[in-house]
Design a protein around this motif. Sequence first.
Motif, short mmCIF file in Angstrom:
data_model
loop_
_atom_site.label_atom_id
_atom_site.label_comp_id
_atom_site.label_asym_id
_atom_site.label_seq_id
_atom_site.Cartn_x
_atom_site.Cartn_y
_atom_site.Cartn_z
N LYS A 18 -8.68 7.98 -7.77
CA LYS A 18 -8.63 8.04 -6.31
C LYS A 18 -9.83 7.33 -5.69
N LEU A 19 -9.67 6.95 -4.42
CA LEU A 19 -10.75 6.43 -3.60
C LEU A 19 -11.31 7.60 -2.81
N VAL A 20 -12.57 7.92 -3.01
CA VAL A 20 -13.15 9.14 -2.47
C VAL A 20 -14.47 8.84 -1.76
N ILE A 31 0.84 -1.21 0.00
CA ILE A 31 0.00 0.00 0.00
C ILE A 31 0.87 1.25 0.00
N ASN A 32 1.91 1.24 0.83
CA ASN A 32 2.79 2.41 0.89
C ASN A 32 3.54 2.61 -0.42
N THR A 87 -1.24 5.43 0.85
CA THR A 87 -1.25 5.59 2.31
C THR A 87 -2.36 6.51 2.79
N ALA A 88 -2.48 7.68 2.14
CA ALA A 88 -3.48 8.66 2.60
C ALA A 88 -4.88 8.08 2.48
N TYR A 95 -9.69 5.48 4.92
CA TYR A 95 -10.61 4.34 4.91
C TYR A 95 -10.68 3.69 6.28
N LYS A 96 -9.54 3.53 6.93
CA LYS A 96 -9.55 2.89 8.25
C LYS A 96 -10.35 3.70 9.25
#
Length: 902
Positions: free
Chosen positions: A879-881, A826-827, A832-833, A838-839
Amino acid sequence: MPINLKSFIEDESAVKTGGFSGAVFLTYTLNLGFFEQIIAPALERAGCSNVLIITDPDGYAEAMEMGLRNVVYAGLRYVCTPLPRKGYGVQHAKILLMAGANQGRLLIGSGNLTLHGYSRNLEIFSHFEFDPKNPNPEAKQAFHSVWDLLRDLSQNENFSPSAHRQLDVISANVSWLLDQTPNSDSFYVWNNFHSSIWSQVMDWREKSGLLNSPVKALKIFSPYYDQDSGMLRKFTETFLPNEVNLYVSRENTTLNGQALLGNWPKDFPHPQLSDIRESRANQSQRLLHGKMIVGIEEAGSWCIAGSANMTRAAFENSWQNGSNLEMVTFRWSPDPAAFNYLFEDPISITPIAINSLNNSQLSTNSENPRRVTEETVLITELILNNKILTGRLSQWPVIDDEKVELIFLRSGLKYSIQIDRDLRFQIPFTDEIRTSESAFVRGGGIEALPCWIDIPAILQEYGSRSYHERIQAKLDTVVGAETLFHELMEFLFDRAIPDQPLSQNYRRSSQRPKNDNSDEEETGDSSSAPDIERFVVPERDPSGLFQIGKYTRLPYNRNIRSLRDLLSIVLLRLTSTPINSTETKVDEDSEGSQGKEINPEGTETEEGQINARQRLCSYLIDYCKRYSKRLCDIDFIEKITPEILLDNHLTLSRVLLEFNSHIIEFGPDDFARCTWLIWAPLFSPSIVGIDEKSTWQLFEKRGMKTSFIETLKRLDILSLLVVMTSMALGQPPSWSSGLHMPKVVSKFLAIKEMLHKVNSYLPIKVFELTDPICFGIQKVNWDECIRTFSRIMEYLPPARDRLSPLFEWIENTNDQTKQSEIIDQINKADLTAEFELYKEQPKKILGILTEPDDEGLIYCPRCGGSLHTNIVIEINRGKLVMCSTSSDAWLYKTEKPAKIVI
């Protein structure tokens, strides 16, 4: 009623046995462009190398005018001759006789030797097959009757000597044609050379005890009638029918309904008139040209079918006495309903009013002489032999006129000639004729109709050629090779019966087998393939011509390996160093019946090769379109087995791979398009625009699912699928590139969807598949193909691909060790952001299509709210938004598979 002459000639028994050696046509009109482009290649494949066409002088003159620039082989590979007339009658009989030492095939009917006559009109033909080892009495009688007529015609003093020779050559190989045969009481083949058809009908009725018995009904199919309907009235007044039914096509008849009613005999019921069509979809424009009379008696029924229209010229007199020449078949059955099948599907019959047919609607077609009359001067003989051109005229009123010229139509050459008292002339002629040439005589204000020049030496050489010599001759020229490619591919298109053996290895070993003897003749039982060097580089003679003896030991129509080898050699021929040629050819495979003339001096140059390759590329693309539709044609799948279909598929796939590697004019887009055209219909026809069931589904419906799967395995079709898919698509784009290539992404997703469908039928285990090494002359980088194919099978939309580590982390929630390893990914993926966000809010993750509606808005699939512009921008960047409306879902960009990939 319609007949496809090409399919008839290439019927299974002709292709399998090659048992024919000659063919004779009788026709009223003809189109030699159609004959040379479509029919002659089919005859050649069936073994008919001695061909004679006998036509009416009007038909001959029209064919000469129409084919002046594009007819290539008249007088060189076949003889076309007009039949000298007796009075005002025309040669109106229509037959095709194919004969060999051990086989006969015969058509007697109504269709002329034209595209319309053999495929587009509604025609009526009687079909006979003859096997000397198991002779059918009716067939033998039909063949003998036709041969007797041909011998009678040849006795005319003006009958062409070249035509005589063709008949002699054919009969020399076909002794069974000369055997006498007893006549049947219920079947006859009648012609009117000596006596009229009418007299023969009446003789039969007298012998059968029916002469004074009225018939219950007459059913008459005929497009053409006398102006006063005289012959129709004679039938009615003689046979005394209770009802008369006439069948015509409005657009193609000379029947004047108003005149008929005015002349109809009193005390007889008026005829009932019907318009006849073919009822099958898209075939309603077929017009009736067939001729048939069905008589229904108390004791049975009879049928007369053939060339005879309902006219006096057809029935009332003999050829010898100046009437038309006709040929018909006659059948009697004790069953009054025996011929009812002729009125069933696919025929549609619609009653119409007789007086609706008037002069303004009538066809201008007729069977009367149109151009050639008794005063017309014909050249009855024009033969080039030993550099002497000899000719003969039917008449020449100006015998003493010294200013008479023989004028060549194609070359424009002119020669002064002296016409002798016996109407003969001759000149020395040293020029070489390399393509069909014709000439006419002019002088004293008189001009003869042109005539093709026959060259017996070339006709004899062609007639006695072996299969090997025929193939070799075509490969010796660029245009010949191009024509051969068309011939091979069209045979493949129609191939629906097994060869011996059924299927053969389609690949070539990369090494010569041990103890291989390259001079040993191949047999149909051979299971090993020749090595690639032997295949790819056939030997050449000192002039550079390919030597193909190894590849013509088995005819291509009897051995699939020979077919594939010859297709590959054609491509090598068209990509090799040009060689000089002295042969003139034309483009015989153009769409229309009129071919384009090709400059012979230009075909054997590099430019000529390029032009030929460009034409073949266009042809191959169109071929794949036709093939694509055929794979989903239920009628075709009903008559073919999975073994033959996939055997053919291997061959076509190999051709595409060879074009891709050797034909520079066949670009990557062409290869990709053809690849999907031939593969998609097997499993997913909708992605190439075909809204039908797939080949797989059609075979499954036939109960042949297991056979289809077993054949896929046995022929190693999946290896071929891997190679062609990887070469057609190439490596999928990276996620960053794919974000800006939506059409490319959609195509990859559609192909992936098709491949997963295949995988559901038969698992594609790429690392267990056989390394194919090569397909014909196309070498394969198997490792690269596997890598590319595997990536296509696993392909994801760009944003989904970018987010893959995050999805993997979510899927491994219960495995802390695995999750720790994934965090490193992931990094590295610069996620990462998004991961941390998400977490903090582990909501549902949904893909979203970023195609705005009519108002330019995009909506969240979770809550239905419209998304803010800045959110959409981020989504389009991969992106994941979080949803900007409800904050109840994470969104990322996805793509739909393309509906169409070509």
